[in-house]
Design a protein around this motif. Structure first.
Motif, PDB file in Angstrom:
ATOM      1  N   ARG A   9      10.114  39.988   9.851  1.00  0.00           N
ATOM      2  CA  ARG A   9      11.362  39.466  10.228  1.00  0.00           C
ATOM      3  C   ARG A   9      11.507  39.479  11.652  1.00  0.00           C
ATOM      4  N   ASP A  10      10.980  40.625  12.322  1.00  0.00           N
ATOM      5  CA  ASP A  10      10.976  40.531  13.934  1.00  0.00           C
ATOM      6  C   ASP A  10      10.393  39.480  14.409  1.00  0.00           C
ATOM      7  N   PHE A  11       9.104  39.050  14.009  1.00  0.00           N
ATOM      8  CA  PHE A  11       8.248  37.950  14.401  1.00  0.00           C
ATOM      9  C   PHE A  11       8.792  36.544  14.119  1.00  0.00           C
ATOM     10  N   ALA A  12       9.494  36.285  12.945  1.00  0.00           N
ATOM     11  CA  ALA A  12       9.939  35.114  12.529  1.00  0.00           C
ATOM     12  C   ALA A  12      11.323  34.752  13.371  1.00  0.00           C
ATOM     13  N   LEU A  13      11.898  35.638  13.839  1.00  0.00           N
ATOM     14  CA  LEU A  13      13.225  35.680  14.562  1.00  0.00           C
ATOM     15  C   LEU A  13      13.017  35.569  15.775  1.00  0.00           C
ATOM     16  N   LYS A  14      11.794  35.624  16.565  1.00  0.00           N
ATOM     17  CA  LYS A  14      11.477  35.465  17.852  1.00  0.00           C
ATOM     18  C   LYS A  14      11.775  34.156  18.114  1.00  0.00           C
ATOM     19  N   GLY A  15      12.008  33.723  19.225  1.00  0.00           N
ATOM     20  CA  GLY A  15      12.192  32.559  19.924  1.00  0.00           C
ATOM     21  C   GLY A  15      11.111  31.713  19.991  1.00  0.00           C
ATOM     22  N   ASN A  16       9.895  32.221  20.170  1.00  0.00           N
ATOM     23  CA  ASN A  16       8.394  31.497  20.165  1.00  0.00           C
ATOM     24  C   ASN A  16       8.424  31.045  18.715  1.00  0.00           C
ATOM     25  N   PHE A  17       8.407  31.771  17.739  1.00  0.00           N
ATOM     26  CA  PHE A  17       8.176  31.196  16.260  1.00  0.00           C
ATOM     27  C   PHE A  17       9.060  30.054  16.051  1.00  0.00           C
ATOM     28  N   ILE A  18      10.200  30.235  16.495  1.00  0.00           N
ATOM     29  CA  ILE A  18      11.180  29.067  15.923  1.00  0.00           C
ATOM     30  C   ILE A  18      10.810  27.872  16.955  1.00  0.00           C
ATOM     31  N   ASP A  19      10.479  27.883  18.142  1.00  0.00           N
ATOM     32  CA  ASP A  19       9.953  26.992  18.921  1.00  0.00           C
ATOM     33  C   ASP A  19       8.718  26.112  18.266  1.00  0.00           C
ATOM     34  N   LEU A  20       7.772  27.035  17.817  1.00  0.00           N
ATOM     35  CA  LEU A  20       6.642  26.579  17.418  1.00  0.00           C
ATOM     36  C   LEU A  20       6.819  25.842  15.940  1.00  0.00           C
ATOM     37  N   ALA A  21       7.865  26.356  15.068  1.00  0.00           N
ATOM     38  CA  ALA A  21       8.312  25.566  14.120  1.00  0.00           C
ATOM     39  C   ALA A  21       8.795  24.130  13.942  1.00  0.00           C
ATOM     40  N   VAL A  22       9.800  24.025  15.307  1.00  0.00           N
ATOM     41  CA  VAL A  22      10.123  22.740  15.656  1.00  0.00           C
ATOM     42  C   VAL A  22       9.063  21.839  16.244  1.00  0.00           C
ATOM     43  N   ALA A  23       8.348  22.402  17.043  1.00  0.00           N
ATOM     44  CA  ALA A  23       7.301  21.675  17.484  1.00  0.00           C
ATOM     45  C   ALA A  23       6.204  20.972  16.547  1.00  0.00           C
ATOM     46  N   VAL A  24       5.929  21.867  15.480  1.00  0.00           N
ATOM     47  CA  VAL A  24       5.111  21.409  14.512  1.00  0.00           C
ATOM     48  C   VAL A  24       5.767  20.372  13.589  1.00  0.00           C
ATOM     49  N   VAL A  25       7.175  20.429  13.191  1.00  0.00           N
ATOM     50  CA  VAL A  25       7.942  19.530  12.377  1.00  0.00           C
ATOM     51  C   VAL A  25       7.920  18.072  13.350  1.00  0.00           C
ATOM     52  N   ILE A  26       8.171  18.245  14.752  1.00  0.00           N
ATOM     53  CA  ILE A  26       8.194  16.792  15.666  1.00  0.00           C
ATOM     54  C   ILE A  26       6.789  16.376  15.662  1.00  0.00           C
ATOM     55  N   GLY A  27       5.927  17.051  15.662  1.00  0.00           N
ATOM     56  CA  GLY A  27       4.447  16.699  15.814  1.00  0.00           C
ATOM     57  C   GLY A  27       3.886  15.943  14.494  1.00  0.00           C
ATOM     58  N   VAL A  28       4.491  16.341  13.283  1.00  0.00           N
ATOM     59  CA  VAL A  28       4.237  15.770  11.933  1.00  0.00           C
ATOM     60  C   VAL A  28       4.971  14.313  12.041  1.00  0.00           C
ATOM     61  N   ALA A  29       6.153  14.538  12.262  1.00  0.00           N
ATOM     62  CA  ALA A  29       7.137  13.345  12.402  1.00  0.00           C
ATOM     63  C   ALA A  29       6.283  12.336  13.313  1.00  0.00           C
ATOM     64  N   PHE A  30       5.899  12.822  14.574  1.00  0.00           N
ATOM     65  CA  PHE A  30       5.210  11.944  15.653  1.00  0.00           C
ATOM     66  C   PHE A  30       3.906  11.500  14.889  1.00  0.00           C
ATOM     67  N   ASN A  31       3.282  11.860  14.439  1.00  0.00           N
ATOM     68  CA  ASN A  31       1.762  11.570  13.516  1.00  0.00           C
ATOM     69  C   ASN A  31       2.330  10.333  12.697  1.00  0.00           C
ATOM     70  N   ALA A  32       3.469  10.602  11.848  1.00  0.00           N
ATOM     71  CA  ALA A  32       3.782   9.402  10.820  1.00  0.00           C
ATOM     72  C   ALA A  32       4.072   8.217  11.564  1.00  0.00           C
ATOM     73  N   VAL A  33       4.870   8.313  12.868  1.00  0.00           N
ATOM     74  CA  VAL A  33       5.150   7.136  13.319  1.00  0.00           C
ATOM     75  C   VAL A  33       3.815   6.520  14.196  1.00  0.00           C
ATOM     76  N   VAL A  34       2.906   7.470  14.803  1.00  0.00           N
ATOM     77  CA  VAL A  34       1.814   6.887  15.223  1.00  0.00           C
ATOM     78  C   VAL A  34       1.025   6.178  14.041  1.00  0.00           C
ATOM     79  N   ASN A  35       0.802   6.830  13.033  1.00  0.00           N
ATOM     80  CA  ASN A  35       0.007   6.206  11.898  1.00  0.00           C
ATOM     81  C   ASN A  35       0.712   4.845  11.205  1.00  0.00           C
TER      82      ASN A  35
END
Length: 133
Positions: A9-35
């Motif tokens: 829980r402490d790990f998941a609620l850290k800012g870095n984890f949330i930033d990473l999750a957002v970045a991965v989602v944006i990366g996947v969406a960007f991958n769809a656009v480029v494809n």
């Protein structure tokens, strides 16, 4: 077990984890656009010039085995198009950053990536390279 749940829980609620999750989602969406750019815009232009939308059916028969070198050519063309697209986007972003620094809107320290950003970008790159799950 409670300690494990608490640590997670402490790990998941850290800012870095949330930033990473957002970045991965944006990366996947960007991958769809480029494809989509590659498959729906650029490859039809290649097909109009060369006569084929992709090279997947190009083969060489060696004995009883078919070597599908066309699949490799298609993957290579896709890679080059994606690399060129990313180059143009990153180059444009860098030019915008330089312009903002010259105008005094941001400092050079604000522009430099920190360790977390580098880690996130590396993980996004790795996720994009692994392709859709």
């Amino acid at each position: 077990m409670k300690q494990l749940v608490r640590d997670f829980r402490d790990f998941a609620l850290k800012g870095n984890f949330i930033d990473l999750a957002v970045a991965v989602v944006i990366g996947v969406a960007f991958n769809a656009v480029v494809n989509s750019l590659v498959n729906d815009v650029i490859m039809p232009i290649v097909a109009a010039i060369i006569g084929k939308p992709n090279f997947d059916d190009l083969t060489i028969v060696l004995g009883d085995t078919a070597v599908y070198y066309g699949r490799f050519l298609t993957a290579l063309v896709n890679f080059l198009i994606i690399a060129a697209t990313l180059f143009v986007i990153i180059r444009s972003f860098e030019q915008l950053q330089k312009r903002a620094i010259r105008r005094g809107e941001v400092s050079e320290e604000e522009v430099k990536p920190d360790e977390v950003q580098i880690q996130l970008l590396t993980e996004i790159r790795d996720a994009l390279q692994s392709g859709p799950s």
